[in-house]
Design a protein around this motif. Structure first.
Motif, mmCIF file in Angstrom:
data_model
loop_
_atom_site.group_PDB
_atom_site.id
_atom_site.type_symbol
_atom_site.label_atom_id
_atom_site.label_comp_id
_atom_site.label_asym_id
_atom_site.label_seq_id
_atom_site.Cartn_x
_atom_site.Cartn_y
_atom_site.Cartn_z
ATOM 1 N N VAL A 1 0.819 -1.216 0.000
ATOM 2 C CA VAL A 1 0.000 0.000 0.000
ATOM 3 C C VAL A 1 0.850 1.262 0.000
ATOM 4 O O VAL A 1 0.392 2.322 -0.439
ATOM 5 C CB VAL A 1 -0.981 0.012 1.194
ATOM 6 C CG1 VAL A 1 -1.990 -1.121 1.092
ATOM 7 C CG2 VAL A 1 -0.250 -0.010 2.520
ATOM 8 N N LEU A 2 2.095 1.174 0.472
ATOM 9 C CA LEU A 2 2.959 2.354 0.455
ATOM 10 C C LEU A 2 3.235 2.829 -0.965
ATOM 11 O O LEU A 2 3.375 4.034 -1.220
ATOM 12 C CB LEU A 2 4.279 2.059 1.169
ATOM 13 C CG LEU A 2 4.202 1.689 2.655
ATOM 14 C CD1 LEU A 2 5.601 1.445 3.209
ATOM 15 C CD2 LEU A 2 3.479 2.769 3.454
ATOM 16 N N ALA A 3 3.303 1.876 -1.893
ATOM 17 C CA ALA A 3 3.564 2.233 -3.289
ATOM 18 C C ALA A 3 2.401 2.991 -3.915
ATOM 19 O O ALA A 3 2.560 3.599 -4.986
ATOM 20 C CB ALA A 3 3.864 0.977 -4.092
ATOM 21 N N PHE A 4 1.254 2.994 -3.266
ATOM 22 C CA PHE A 4 0.070 3.657 -3.808
ATOM 23 C C PHE A 4 -0.302 4.893 -2.983
ATOM 24 O O PHE A 4 -1.393 5.432 -3.132
ATOM 25 C CB PHE A 4 -1.084 2.661 -3.879
ATOM 26 C CG PHE A 4 -0.800 1.502 -4.781
ATOM 27 C CD1 PHE A 4 -1.107 1.555 -6.139
ATOM 28 C CD2 PHE A 4 -0.169 0.361 -4.291
ATOM 29 C CE1 PHE A 4 -0.814 0.494 -6.977
ATOM 30 C CE2 PHE A 4 0.125 -0.700 -5.125
ATOM 31 C CZ PHE A 4 -0.187 -0.631 -6.469
ATOM 32 N N GLY A 5 0.642 5.311 -2.123
ATOM 33 C CA GLY A 5 0.457 6.570 -1.418
ATOM 34 C C GLY A 5 -0.066 6.480 -0.005
ATOM 35 O O GLY A 5 -0.390 7.511 0.599
ATOM 36 N N ALA A 6 -0.149 5.278 0.569
ATOM 37 C CA ALA A 6 -0.622 5.170 1.949
ATOM 38 C C ALA A 6 0.386 5.790 2.912
ATOM 39 O O ALA A 6 1.599 5.705 2.707
ATOM 40 C CB ALA A 6 -0.865 3.707 2.302
ATOM 41 N N ASP A 7 -0.112 6.407 3.954
ATOM 42 C CA ASP A 7 0.718 7.099 4.937
ATOM 43 C C ASP A 7 0.811 6.254 6.207
ATOM 44 O O ASP A 7 -0.157 6.143 6.961
ATOM 45 C CB ASP A 7 0.095 8.453 5.263
ATOM 46 C CG ASP A 7 0.812 9.180 6.390
ATOM 47 O OD1 ASP A 7 1.938 8.781 6.736
ATOM 48 O OD2 ASP A 7 0.232 10.143 6.930
ATOM 49 N N PRO A 8 1.980 5.642 6.503
ATOM 50 C CA PRO A 8 2.101 4.774 7.680
ATOM 51 C C PRO A 8 2.184 5.532 8.997
ATOM 52 O O PRO A 8 2.219 4.905 10.062
ATOM 53 C CB PRO A 8 3.399 4.011 7.407
ATOM 54 C CG PRO A 8 4.212 4.957 6.598
ATOM 55 C CD PRO A 8 3.240 5.706 5.740
ATOM 56 N N PHE A 9 2.210 6.873 8.927
ATOM 57 C CA PHE A 9 2.249 7.679 10.143
ATOM 58 C C PHE A 9 0.863 8.186 10.539
ATOM 59 O O PHE A 9 0.718 8.862 11.557
ATOM 60 C CB PHE A 9 3.210 8.852 9.951
ATOM 61 C CG PHE A 9 4.611 8.412 9.605
ATOM 62 C CD1 PHE A 9 5.447 7.869 10.561
ATOM 63 C CD2 PHE A 9 5.065 8.505 8.301
ATOM 64 C CE1 PHE A 9 6.725 7.447 10.236
ATOM 65 C CE2 PHE A 9 6.350 8.095 7.966
ATOM 66 C CZ PHE A 9 7.182 7.555 8.937
#
Length: 662
Positions: free
Chosen positions: A239-247
């Motif tokens: 999901v990070l590759a699609f712009g998700a923000d883990p913070f």
């Protein structure tokens, strides 16, 4: 034992004992009992459970008490430890751990809405961490569907209430109702990663610092656990590759949608790495696998959002949740969710709201290893749907049910889940309009459902409830329930209730003003005449009856309960009878052994017509029914088949604590 006195106590202030004695070695329990007493029953979990009342403390033990609307009554084991600023409770780790979970209660704000307050955590006197406790998700008041306002007037002044034995707005003079009225749902829980691995024997101290906002902090249960490393999936739609923000600073719902769409096109799974992801609406899932790094590491958290106009289903809010397509649109299939936490923001009960952790219809699907907290219902499935497995999840602090199979759910399994502190039935099958069929609730643990039942089956065909452990239901329900009610389809085929253990069950039913059985069958809207087999179950420390068969008084001559068979049962302690019959019908009993029975073994009222021929309910003795209490054998020949022994509200004699069965 006082079960109704003090029912309006706003904060559960019961008599406090002296400070608990020091316990240098850990006392690990399950459902506040020695694990040997419940061996083979309930979920197998990867944490050790310790009751605060067994730990070292300079605070005060509250309880035991089973009076609704008190802090001890809603505590696991009906006891807890109350701390004021400067006091502590200290636990000894029974095995290596790097993570803890604390079940606690702190006061509400004077006007409702909750407060926050600190709790310091140290290990061996070092490495202090501060948890921020909250009561923002606790403290409901009043009548169903409850309110967050402790100063509210009665929500339903035209309802009969026990407190005055009257209908308030039809009574002259108008009765005075103490506020806050019926406070409940006091507890919440919070997890903490300790940052390193500690050894068995290390001391974890929970202390309330001076100046804490909470005047008191109650600690109920302490869970410790060794959490493994995060799971990593390299071949996946990350999901990070699609712009998700883990913070968690930006909403990641759109990124999840894009990752799901890409994964479906490329036949990949979706991977959600460690982080906290803000998601404030439903994520629609169909033919997709979504994996996290583990529920301690991957947290999907959202706030509740008011809708500008109500949705067609009546929802006025939305919030974080993973939903299959609606059954009217064909539902979803081949959905596989695992290894993450869902953290909602639900603080009031609105039954039309779709603010559940998991929702919709999902066939041929699996939900495994999730942690779900602060949603309305952990998992609410609206069928028809089939062949879904719900396994190894932890579901806590729900404002309504833990899980509900609603309408035509078939061939599905709920196994090895741990459910604590639900605001309604923890596990339910509700056959509204279409029967649930061929489903199994197996080896789950249910603790402290605040309202209603641990496990409830409302109609349906060929369903099974097996190997579960259910402890401490609080009010207006009990541990195991089969009911013809809520518009459910009739029971058909069989219902097997086998090898379950209930502990400290049998609550006070406010509307009837009587105590329920640990297991209770209720014919309200139809006859119950399917083949019901209750076999191998253990009913321990029953507040009132172990077994109840009942109908409501207005329909007592319309409906009956028949074809119910009890076999190979252990009853260890009843406040009143072993069996309470308040309906017409029949049941058979074989090898039902009882001890520490507080009243006559069979309280047989039938349907309250008191005919010269005896009760309208008959018991058949198939042999081997042994033991009893102060009045002799629990199933004596003189009680058979239908002697009237009706005592509507017998005195309650608190039984001794359960012990090994010789």
């Amino acid at each position: 034992m006082s079960l109704l006195s003090g029912a309006l106590a706003a904060t559960g202030l019961v008599a406090l004992s002296a400070p608990a004695s020091a316990s240098a070695s850990p006392v690990v329990t399950r459902a506040a009992l020695a694990p040997s007493l419940v061996a083979g029953r309930g979920a197998s979990v990867d944490f050790a459970e310790q009751e605060a009342e067994n730990a070292t403390t300079n605070g005060s033990v509250i309880g035991p008490d089973r009076t609704a609307y008190t802090l001890p009554a809603e505590a696991s084991g009906r006891k807890a430890v109350k701390l004021t600023p400067g006091q502590y409770v200290e636990f000894t780790l029974p095995s290596a751990a790097n993570a803890i979970n604390v079940r606690y209660s702190i006061p509400d704000a004077p006007g409702g809405g909750g407060i926050t307050s600190p709790l310091d955590v140290t290990v061996n006197g070092k490495n202090r961490t501060t948890m921020t406790l909250t009561s923002q998700y606790a403290w409901l008041y009043n009548q169903y569907p409850f309110t967050n306002d402790p100063n509210a007037d009665l929500l339903h002044p035209d309802w009969w209430i026990t407190e005055c034995a009257c209908v308030p707005n039809a009574t002259t003079p108008t009765p005075t109702i103490t506020k806050p009225f019926r406070p409940n749902h006091f507890y919440d829980e919070q997890r903490l990663l300790l940052g390193q691995k500690y050894r068995a024997g290390d001391k974890v101290r929970l202390s309330v610092p001076a100046g804490a906002k909470a005047a008191w902090t109650v600690i109920d249960v302490f869970d410790s656990q060794l959490v493994g490393a995060p799971k990593v999936s390299l071949v996946a739609a990350n999901v990070l590759a699609f712009g998700a923000d883990p913070f968690g600073k930006r909403d990641s719902a759109g990124a999840f949608d894009k990752a799901i769409a890409f994964a479906k096109r490329t036949h990949l799974k979706v991977y959600v790495p460690p982080g906290t992801y803000q998601v404030n609406r439903h994520i629609i899932v169909d033919d997709v696998t979504i994996e996290g790094a583990g529920s301690w590491y991957t947290i999907i958290k959202g706030r509740e959002v008011a809708l500008s106009t109500p949705a067609p289903d009546g929802s006025v809010h939305t919030g974080v949740g993973f939903y299959g397509k609606d059954a009217s649109a064909g539902g979803s299939r081949n959905v596989h969710l695992s290894g993450f936490a869902i953290e909602g923001d639900v603080r009031e009960r609105i039954d039309t709201d779709q603010v559940n952790g998991i929702g919709g219809a999902m066939s041929d699907s699996t939900i495994d290893g999730l942690y779900i907290r602060h949603t309305k219902v952990g998992l609410w499935f609206d069928g028809p749907m089939k062949n879904t497995k719900v396994t190894n999840n932890v579901i806590v602090d729900q404002i309504a049910d833990g899980l509900n199979f609603h309408t035509g759910v078939t061939n599905s399994l709920v196994k090895n889940n741990f459910i604590r502190n639900t605001g309604d039935d923890a596990l339910a099958m509700w056959s509204e309009k279409t029967s649930d069929a061929n489903n199994t609730f197996d080896h789950n643990t249910v603790q402290t459902p605040v309202l209603a039942n641990g496990i409830a089956i409302y109609g349906g065909t060929d369903n099974t409830v097996s190997g579960n452990l259910i402890a401490d239901p609080i009010r207006e329900g009990s541990a195991i329930h089969a009911g013809s009610r809520f518009g459910a389809e009739a029971f058909a085929g069989h219902l097997w209730i086998t090898d379950n253990t209930t502990v400290r069950a049998g609550t006070y039913e406010l509307n009837w003003n009587v105590g329920l059985g640990a297991i209770w069958l209720y014919a309200l809207e139809k006859n119950i005449d399917a083949d019901i087999q209750v076999v191998g179950d253990h009913f321990l420390d029953n507040t009132y009856n172990a077994i109840m068969l009942v109908s409501d008084f207005p329909v007592k001559d319309l409906y009956s309960i028949t074809n119910v068979h009890f076999k190979d049962i252990r009853v260890d302690g009843t406040g009143t009878s072993v069996v309470s019959a308040r309906v017409k019908g029949t049941a058979t009993f074989q090898n039902v052994d009882a001890r520490n029975v507080g009243a006559v073994g069979v309280n047989n009222c039938g349907s309250f017509n008191f005919t010269p021929a005896g009760s309208e309910f008959s018991l058949t003795d198939f042999g081997g029914n042994d033991g009893g209490g102060t009045t002799g054998p629990w199933l004596a020949p003189w009680e058979l088949p239908n002697t009237i022994t009706c005592d509507d509200r017998p005195p309650v004699i608190a039984p001794p604590a359960p012990s090994p069965w010789s």
